[in-house]
Design a protein around this motif. Structure first.
Motif, PDB file in Angstrom:
ATOM      1  N   LEU A   6       0.859  -1.178   0.000  1.00  0.00           N
ATOM      2  CA  LEU A   6       0.000   0.000   0.000  1.00  0.00           C
ATOM      3  C   LEU A   6       0.896   1.228   0.000  1.00  0.00           C
ATOM      4  CD1 LEU A   6      -2.674   1.550   0.279  1.00  0.00           C
ATOM      5  CD2 LEU A   6      -2.505   1.212   2.768  1.00  0.00           C
ATOM      6  N   ILE A   7       0.780   2.049  -1.044  1.00  0.00           N
ATOM      7  CA  ILE A   7       1.531   3.299  -1.151  1.00  0.00           C
ATOM      8  C   ILE A   7       0.623   4.420  -0.674  1.00  0.00           C
ATOM      9  CG2 ILE A   7       2.727   4.885  -2.710  1.00  0.00           C
ATOM     10  CD1 ILE A   7       2.980   2.428  -4.661  1.00  0.00           C
ATOM     11  N   ILE A   8       1.063   5.164   0.325  1.00  0.00           N
ATOM     12  CA  ILE A   8       0.286   6.303   0.818  1.00  0.00           C
ATOM     13  C   ILE A   8       0.966   7.579   0.344  1.00  0.00           C
ATOM     14  CG2 ILE A   8      -0.448   7.567   2.872  1.00  0.00           C
ATOM     15  CD1 ILE A   8      -0.910   4.920   4.242  1.00  0.00           C
ATOM     16  N   GLY A   9       0.227   8.383  -0.420  1.00  0.00           N
ATOM     17  CA  GLY A   9       0.762   9.591  -1.033  1.00  0.00           C
ATOM     18  C   GLY A   9       0.614   9.504  -2.541  1.00  0.00           C
ATOM     19  N   ALA A  10       0.519  10.664  -3.189  1.00  0.00           N
ATOM     20  CA  ALA A  10       0.328  10.666  -4.640  1.00  0.00           C
ATOM     21  C   ALA A  10       1.095  11.810  -5.298  1.00  0.00           C
ATOM     22  CB  ALA A  10      -1.162  10.762  -4.978  1.00  0.00           C
ATOM     23  N   GLY A  11       2.241  12.165  -4.716  1.00  0.00           N
ATOM     24  CA  GLY A  11       3.092  13.188  -5.308  1.00  0.00           C
ATOM     25  C   GLY A  11       4.142  12.578  -6.221  1.00  0.00           C
ATOM     26  N   GLY A  12       5.188  13.354  -6.492  1.00  0.00           N
ATOM     27  CA  GLY A  12       6.231  12.899  -7.402  1.00  0.00           C
ATOM     28  C   GLY A  12       6.971  11.678  -6.906  1.00  0.00           C
ATOM     29  N   VAL A  13       7.248  11.623  -5.602  1.00  0.00           N
ATOM     30  CA  VAL A  13       7.955  10.462  -5.047  1.00  0.00           C
ATOM     31  C   VAL A  13       7.070   9.224  -5.125  1.00  0.00           C
ATOM     32  CG1 VAL A  13       9.061   9.496  -2.996  1.00  0.00           C
ATOM     33  CG2 VAL A  13       9.364  11.916  -3.548  1.00  0.00           C
ATOM     34  N   VAL A  88       4.771   7.710   1.682  1.00  0.00           N
ATOM     35  CA  VAL A  88       5.454   8.819   1.017  1.00  0.00           C
ATOM     36  C   VAL A  88       4.505  10.006   0.880  1.00  0.00           C
ATOM     37  CG1 VAL A  88       7.313   7.610  -0.173  1.00  0.00           C
ATOM     38  CG2 VAL A  88       5.030   7.605  -1.177  1.00  0.00           C
ATOM     39  N   GLY A  89       3.590  10.114   1.837  1.00  0.00           N
ATOM     40  CA  GLY A  89       2.741  11.289   1.925  1.00  0.00           C
ATOM     41  C   GLY A  89       3.463  12.378   2.703  1.00  0.00           C
ATOM     42  N   SER A  90       2.739  13.364   3.137  1.00  0.00           N
ATOM     43  CA  SER A  90       3.315  14.448   3.926  1.00  0.00           C
ATOM     44  C   SER A  90       3.928  13.910   5.209  1.00  0.00           C
ATOM     45  CB  SER A  90       2.222  15.467   4.262  1.00  0.00           C
ATOM     46  OG  SER A  90       2.651  16.341   5.280  1.00  0.00           O
ATOM     47  N   ALA A  91       4.999  14.562   5.668  1.00  0.00           N
ATOM     48  CA  ALA A  91       5.636  14.166   6.927  1.00  0.00           C
ATOM     49  C   ALA A  91       4.701  14.334   8.117  1.00  0.00           C
ATOM     50  CB  ALA A  91       6.907  14.988   7.146  1.00  0.00           C
ATOM     51  N   PHE A  92       3.623  15.086   7.954  1.00  0.00           N
ATOM     52  CA  PHE A  92       2.649  15.252   9.031  1.00  0.00           C
ATOM     53  C   PHE A  92       1.865  13.963   9.292  1.00  0.00           C
ATOM     54  CE2 PHE A  92       2.377  19.732   7.092  1.00  0.00           C
ATOM     55  CZ  PHE A  92       3.490  20.158   7.797  1.00  0.00           C
ATOM     56  N   LEU A  93       1.932  13.013   8.364  1.00  0.00           N
ATOM     57  CA  LEU A  93       1.136  11.788   8.464  1.00  0.00           C
ATOM     58  C   LEU A  93       1.837  10.665   9.220  1.00  0.00           C
ATOM     59  CD1 LEU A  93      -0.081  11.492   4.737  1.00  0.00           C
ATOM     60  CD2 LEU A  93      -1.284  12.588   6.644  1.00  0.00           C
ATOM     61  N   ASN A  94       3.138  10.782   9.429  1.00  0.00           N
ATOM     62  CA  ASN A  94       3.925   9.623   9.857  1.00  0.00           C
ATOM     63  C   ASN A  94       3.379   8.904  11.079  1.00  0.00           C
ATOM     64  OD1 ASN A  94       5.557  10.538   7.797  1.00  0.00           O
ATOM     65  ND2 ASN A  94       7.457  10.356   8.957  1.00  0.00           N
TER      66      ASN A  94
END
Length: 414
Positions: A6-13, A88-94
């Protein structure tokens, strides 16, 4: 053996992560992508299909998710049958995503240290403020949680461990040098999330010097290095994640992080900061609307993922390590050079996203194979470096070494 990602985040990384997971889906299994913006997830899936990245025929599924909602994240982990979560979402999510992984018993990987929106450059070591508070819980519950497994932090941590294990009897200093010698052609832009990017530079610059924390201001301390491929570059002492684990785990008295900046970037940054536009604290407009200046700046700057087409040039990131071996002083530079155009040709992404997105997939493969499924929380320097670097060699981020014996691939005997 763990599989299904499961990949969390949808930016360039995240786009790079998706492409690389697809290229190795014979080992990693099913792939799902989740973000608050499901259309961004679908765009990544379309890119993966258009590039023919899937090694084996399969569907990649997109999901809408607010990853701050721990229960929703746990439900999605169960729904997708994922055993590895790449955050690989925002660091606020960790912390929210980590909690969901602990509660569901799955492996957790991220690429950056946790941050709280209203706090910048907290008391070091940064990992001690959030992640390391879960060390014992992960160990007790046999949870594999690999922290900061991008490039920097991540690969550079492995470089430091490799240097300590193979090239030195004693290390006196590790200077991590991060150079982007590329050009995106925009007046001003950041290579990843502007909000996170600027937060790195607006507070104190913490470094580990003479076995203690030292504070400077941004752009206060400068050095110039002549580096492989990219040539002479001006770099500035910068606060960064990996300093906060390497200082604890390797017992080295001096650990510093340096990043290259051009005069134009420094000038624009300085104006924005002096105007208060990089503040993370909310202000009220004359109309009574409450806004966070930094979020406004983020909203008007180019989306980092939009920079990829036409991005040219190369990056050079590595560890300059000094110490002694067999009683003799020596200096070793362990590094990688990546190319923006090559990254775009393969993954529709620019080189900065590529260097950050390939390593967590290499780590996921090692977890899936059992080599890094350590069932505890760990920073990269605490894990075997060689299988990680071997994986990166064949996945697009080869490692080189420059020392008194010349410049060569890291696994070639001098």
């Amino acid at each position: 053996m763990k599989k299904n990602v499961l990949i969390i985040g949808a930016g360039g990384v995240a786009k790079v992560v998706a492409h690389k997971c697809a290229q190795h889906n014979d080992e990693l299994g099913r792939i799902a992508i989740a973000s608050r913006n499901i259309s961004k997830c679908q765009a990544i899936i379309d890119s993966v299909k258009a590039k023919g990245s899937l090694k084996e025929p399969a569907d990649i599924k997109a999901f809408s998710l607010n990853a701050l909602d721990v229960e929703a994240t746990k439900a999605l982990i169960r729904e997708t049958g994922s055993q590895i979560v790449i955050n690989v979402g925002s660091a606020f999510l960790n912390m929210s995503v980590l909690r969901a992984c602990i509660d569901t018993g799955v492996a957790y990987l991220d690429t950056a240290i946790h941050e709280e929106p209203g706090k910048i450059c907290e008391t070091p070591p940064w990992y001690g403020n959030y992640e390391w508070k879960h060390l014992e819980e992960c160990k007790e519950k046999n949870i594999t949680a690999i922290l900061g497994v991008g490039f920097d932090p991540g690969v550079v941590n492995a470089y430091a461990a490799l240097a300590q294990q193979q090239y030195f009897d004693r290390i006196d200093s590790i200077d991590i040098l991060d150079v982007n010698a590329g050009s995106h052609g925009k007046y001003f832009a950041t290579n990843f999330d502007p909000e996170i990017n600027f937060r790195e530079f607006t507070g104190q610059v913490w470094s580990w010097q003479n076995s203690q924390w030292t504070s400077n201001t941004m752009f206060e301390v400068k050095r110039t290095d002549d580096l492989p491929v990219v040539g002479a570059q001006n770099l500035y002492l910068t606060g960064h994640d990996e300093v906060h684990s390497l200082s604890k785990n390797l017992g080295v008295p001096n650990v510093r992080f340096w990043m290259s900046f051009g005069e134009h970037y420094i000038n624009v940054f300085t104006v924005l900061k002096n105007l208060g536009l990089l503040s993370e604290q909310p202000v009220k407009t004359a109309e009574g609307l409450e806004v966070v200046p930094l979020k406004v700046v983020k909203a008007v700057l180019p989306d980092p993922s939009s920079l990829a087409p036409g991005y040219t040039g190369k990056t050079c990131i590595g560890d300059l390590v000094k110490g002694t071996k067999d009683g003799q002083s020596r200096e070793v530079f362990i590094y990688n050079v990546a190319d923006h155009e090559e990254a775009f040709a393969e993954t529709d992404s620019q080189g900065i996203s590529y260097t950050a997105g390939v390593p967590p997939v290499a780590a996921a493969l090692l977890v899936a194979r059992g080599e890094w499924d350590v069932q505890r929380m760990a920073n990269v320097e605490e894990l075997p470096a060689e299988p990680f670097l071997n994986a990166l060699d064949v996945m697009g981020l080869p490692t080189r070494i420059k020392d008194e014996n010349g410049d060569r691939p890291w696994n070639c005997n001098a």
